[in-house]
Design a protein around this motif. Structure first.
Motif, PDB file in Angstrom:
ATOM      1  N   GLU A  45       0.818  -1.205   0.000  1.00 18.44           N
ATOM      2  CA  GLU A  45       0.000   0.000   0.000  1.00 18.44           C
ATOM      3  C   GLU A  45       0.854   1.259   0.000  1.00 18.44           C
ATOM      4  OE1 GLU A  45      -3.658   2.027  -0.247  1.00 18.44           O
ATOM      5  OE2 GLU A  45      -3.096  -0.072  -0.537  1.00 18.44           O
ATOM      6  N   ALA A  46       1.989   1.232   0.726  1.00 20.96           N
ATOM      7  CA  ALA A  46       2.892   2.376   0.720  1.00 20.96           C
ATOM      8  C   ALA A  46       3.472   2.615  -0.663  1.00 20.96           C
ATOM      9  CB  ALA A  46       4.014   2.155   1.741  1.00 20.96           C
ATOM     10  N   VAL A  47       3.773   1.542  -1.372  1.00 20.90           N
ATOM     11  CA  VAL A  47       4.279   1.678  -2.742  1.00 20.90           C
ATOM     12  C   VAL A  47       3.232   2.344  -3.627  1.00 20.90           C
ATOM     13  CG1 VAL A  47       5.018   0.410  -4.781  1.00 20.90           C
ATOM     14  CG2 VAL A  47       5.857  -0.274  -2.526  1.00 20.90           C
ATOM     15  N   ARG A  48       1.978   1.933  -3.485  1.00 21.05           N
ATOM     16  CA  ARG A  48       0.913   2.523  -4.301  1.00 21.05           C
ATOM     17  C   ARG A  48       0.739   4.010  -4.002  1.00 21.05           C
ATOM     18  NH1 ARG A  48      -1.461  -2.681  -3.636  1.00 21.05           N
ATOM     19  NH2 ARG A  48      -2.518  -2.084  -1.707  1.00 21.05           N
ATOM     20  N   VAL A  49       0.856   4.380  -2.731  1.00 16.78           N
ATOM     21  CA  VAL A  49       0.727   5.795  -2.366  1.00 16.78           C
ATOM     22  C   VAL A  49       1.844   6.618  -2.981  1.00 16.78           C
ATOM     23  CG1 VAL A  49       0.911   7.405  -0.444  1.00 16.78           C
ATOM     24  CG2 VAL A  49      -0.596   5.439  -0.269  1.00 16.78           C
ATOM     25  N   GLY A  55       6.254  14.127  -6.096  1.00 15.39           N
ATOM     26  CA  GLY A  55       6.275  15.569  -6.294  1.00 15.39           C
ATOM     27  C   GLY A  55       5.017  16.284  -5.843  1.00 15.39           C
ATOM     28  N   ARG A  56       4.106  15.602  -5.159  1.00 16.63           N
ATOM     29  CA  ARG A  56       2.843  16.228  -4.759  1.00 16.63           C
ATOM     30  C   ARG A  56       2.547  15.936  -3.296  1.00 16.63           C
ATOM     31  NH1 ARG A  56      -1.741  14.393  -8.807  1.00 16.63           N
ATOM     32  NH2 ARG A  56      -2.783  16.179  -7.842  1.00 16.63           N
ATOM     33  N   GLU A  57       1.745  16.807  -2.692  1.00 15.37           N
ATOM     34  CA  GLU A  57       1.316  16.587  -1.317  1.00 15.37           C
ATOM     35  C   GLU A  57       0.286  15.467  -1.264  1.00 15.37           C
ATOM     36  OE1 GLU A  57      -0.109  20.118   0.528  1.00 15.37           O
ATOM     37  OE2 GLU A  57       1.905  20.945   0.850  1.00 15.37           O
ATOM     38  N   PHE A  58       0.421  14.622  -0.252  1.00 16.00           N
ATOM     39  CA  PHE A  58      -0.501  13.506  -0.091  1.00 16.00           C
ATOM     40  C   PHE A  58      -1.945  14.001   0.002  1.00 16.00           C
ATOM     41  CE2 PHE A  58      -2.865  10.693   2.827  1.00 16.00           C
ATOM     42  CZ  PHE A  58      -2.808   9.513   2.111  1.00 16.00           C
ATOM     43  N   PHE A  62      -4.973  12.723  -2.215  1.00 20.95           N
ATOM     44  CA  PHE A  62      -5.934  11.870  -1.500  1.00 20.95           C
ATOM     45  C   PHE A  62      -6.595  12.666  -0.362  1.00 20.95           C
ATOM     46  CE2 PHE A  62      -2.499   8.914  -2.906  1.00 20.95           C
ATOM     47  CZ  PHE A  62      -3.235   8.135  -3.797  1.00 20.95           C
ATOM     48  N   PRO A  63      -7.446  13.630  -0.649  1.00 25.00           N
ATOM     49  CA  PRO A  63      -8.006  14.480   0.414  1.00 25.00           C
ATOM     50  C   PRO A  63      -8.809  13.715   1.453  1.00 25.00           C
ATOM     51  CG  PRO A  63      -9.114  14.864  -1.693  1.00 25.00           C
ATOM     52  CD  PRO A  63      -7.921  14.032  -1.984  1.00 25.00           C
ATOM     53  N   GLU A  64      -9.548  12.691   1.052  1.00 25.09           N
ATOM     54  CA  GLU A  64     -10.329  11.943   2.029  1.00 25.09           C
ATOM     55  C   GLU A  64      -9.419  11.138   2.948  1.00 25.09           C
ATOM     56  OE1 GLU A  64     -13.450  10.413   4.224  1.00 25.09           O
ATOM     57  OE2 GLU A  64     -13.301  12.156   2.919  1.00 25.09           O
ATOM     58  N   ARG A  65      -8.378  10.536   2.389  1.00 31.53           N
ATOM     59  CA  ARG A  65      -7.432   9.798   3.234  1.00 31.53           C
ATOM     60  C   ARG A  65      -6.682  10.757   4.160  1.00 31.53           C
ATOM     61  NH1 ARG A  65      -4.436   4.978  -0.174  1.00 31.53           N
ATOM     62  NH2 ARG A  65      -6.305   3.799  -0.739  1.00 31.53           N
ATOM     63  N   PHE A 312       1.788   4.218   5.691  1.00 26.04           N
ATOM     64  CA  PHE A 312       3.079   4.887   5.518  1.00 26.04           C
ATOM     65  C   PHE A 312       4.220   4.110   6.163  1.00 26.04           C
ATOM     66  CE2 PHE A 312       0.166   8.423   4.838  1.00 26.04           C
ATOM     67  CZ  PHE A 312       0.761   9.078   3.779  1.00 26.04           C
ATOM     68  N   GLY A 313       3.943   2.929   6.716  1.00 25.40           N
ATOM     69  CA  GLY A 313       4.996   2.104   7.282  1.00 25.40           C
ATOM     70  C   GLY A 313       5.270   2.356   8.748  1.00 25.40           C
ATOM     71  N   GLY A 314       4.284   2.888   9.472  1.00 26.82           N
ATOM     72  CA  GLY A 314       4.446   3.109  10.906  1.00 26.82           C
ATOM     73  C   GLY A 314       3.094   3.085  11.591  1.00 26.82           C
TER      74      GLY A 314
END
Length: 327
Positions: A45-49, A55-58, A62-65, A312-314
């Motif tokens: 899932e982290a890889v997909r994110v 180069g962009r803000e999460f 993904f505003p809902e996430r 995000f791995g944590g």
């Protein structure tokens, strides 16, 4: 006179939590995989994110996430407050800091790593991933407010050398997720992705005069931090993923009772819960199997959904940093 709940001291991973910093939720990925600074994370899932956010803000992608992510940290803070823990929060990045990060991007999402507390020592670390190098800045004013008036010592490891090819470069590197505290015994993970041997040796040298013993703990190369392989729940009890420890559990801990988790569970952050004290533990409902085993041993388990943070791995340990943990 410093109030008892404001004392700066961490005695162990499971001493009563008095004061804790809970992370914010800011992340902008590097402009491209070439400047990530290290290998891609292994969590699917982290890889997909990352693939959707170069180069962009999460939050822009993904505003809902992003909203759910912020809710997770707020919900954690509410649980801690309910147990009488004093909760502090880092500030957000300034526009100037975001600009200074440049193509490497920036992260303000796991406060466990950029600094940490051992006994009455507050230590600013040194992070391998270039997009996390500025993360300590969002805690700096908090540390000045809380630590400077206290008897605790406040130091920083030397900054790492600069590499010209976009890679992490030579160390020293020392990250809080690799540091487990058990009284005067410290365990420091080394996988090649975070803390390196120079960082471990620096920590051992700095704390030797105060009677601390530092034990390096080898990790498999895909494991970011030691708290992704071992979680100390209370004296004599730990959660561990043996598949992530090529040399096995450190000798000091080999007589402890273990709740073993699989590689798949560890990748989802099963070892990364948070003791509030030796009788109370926070984890994600994803790990109900582990929670049931803890409850069978008399531990109260609080469940908080942390699915976005785990992406995000944590998880809970990564998202918190104690300033006060003592009985």
């Amino acid at each position: 006179m410093i109030a008892n709940d404001a004392r700066i001291r961490v005695d162990s991973e499971f001493a009563a939590l008095r004061t804790v910093v809970v992370s914010r939720c800011e992340f902008r990925a590097p402009d491209s995989p070439a400047i990530l600074g290290h290998q891609m994370p292994v969590e699917p899932e982290a890889v997909r994110v990352l693939e959707g956010t170069w180069g962009r803000e999460f939050g822009a992608v993904f505003p809902e996430r992003q909203r759910l992510w912020e809710d997770e940290r707020d919900n954690l803070a509410e649980v801690l407050t309910r147990y009488g823990v004093r909760v502090l929060r880092p500030r957000l990045f300034t526009a100037a800091e975001k600009a200074a990060a440049g193509p490497h991007g920036y992260a303000n999402f796991f406060v466990r790593d950029p600094w940490f507390t051992i006994g009455e020592h507050v230590i600013e670390g040194s992070l391998q991933f270039p997009h996390r190098r500025l993360e300590v800045l969002t805690s700096r004013s908090l540390l000045l407010d809380q630590v400077m008036p206290a008897p605790a010592r406040y130091v920083s490891i030397p900054i790492p050398e600069v590499s010209g090819d976009g890679a992490a470069g030579p160390g020293p590197f020392l990250e809080g997720g690799d540091v487990l505290v058990l009284g005067k015994d410290l365990f420091v993970g080394e996988s090649g992705m975070a803390t390196d041997r120079t960082g471990t040796e620096w920590l051992a040298k700095y704390l030797r005069a105060d009677g601390y013993t530092v034990t390096p703990v080898p990790l498999k190369s895909h494991v970011l931090h030691l708290d992704c392989a071992i979680g100390l729940v209370r004296e004599g009890l730990m959660i561990v993923c043996p598949d992530r420890l090529p040399d096995g559990v450190p000798e000091t801990l080999r007589d402890w009772e273990r709740i073993d988790v699989s590689e798949e569970e560890a990748a989802a952050m099963a070892t990364n819960g948070l003791p509030i004290d030796a009788e109370t533990y926070i984890t994600d409902p994803q790990f109900e199997r582990v929670g049931h085993q803890l409850q069978a041993r008399g531990i109260t388990v609080e469940y908080v959904d942390f699915s976005v943070s785990r992406m995000f791995g944590g998880a809970f340990r990564c998202s918190t940093q104690p300033l006060g943990r003592f009985d």
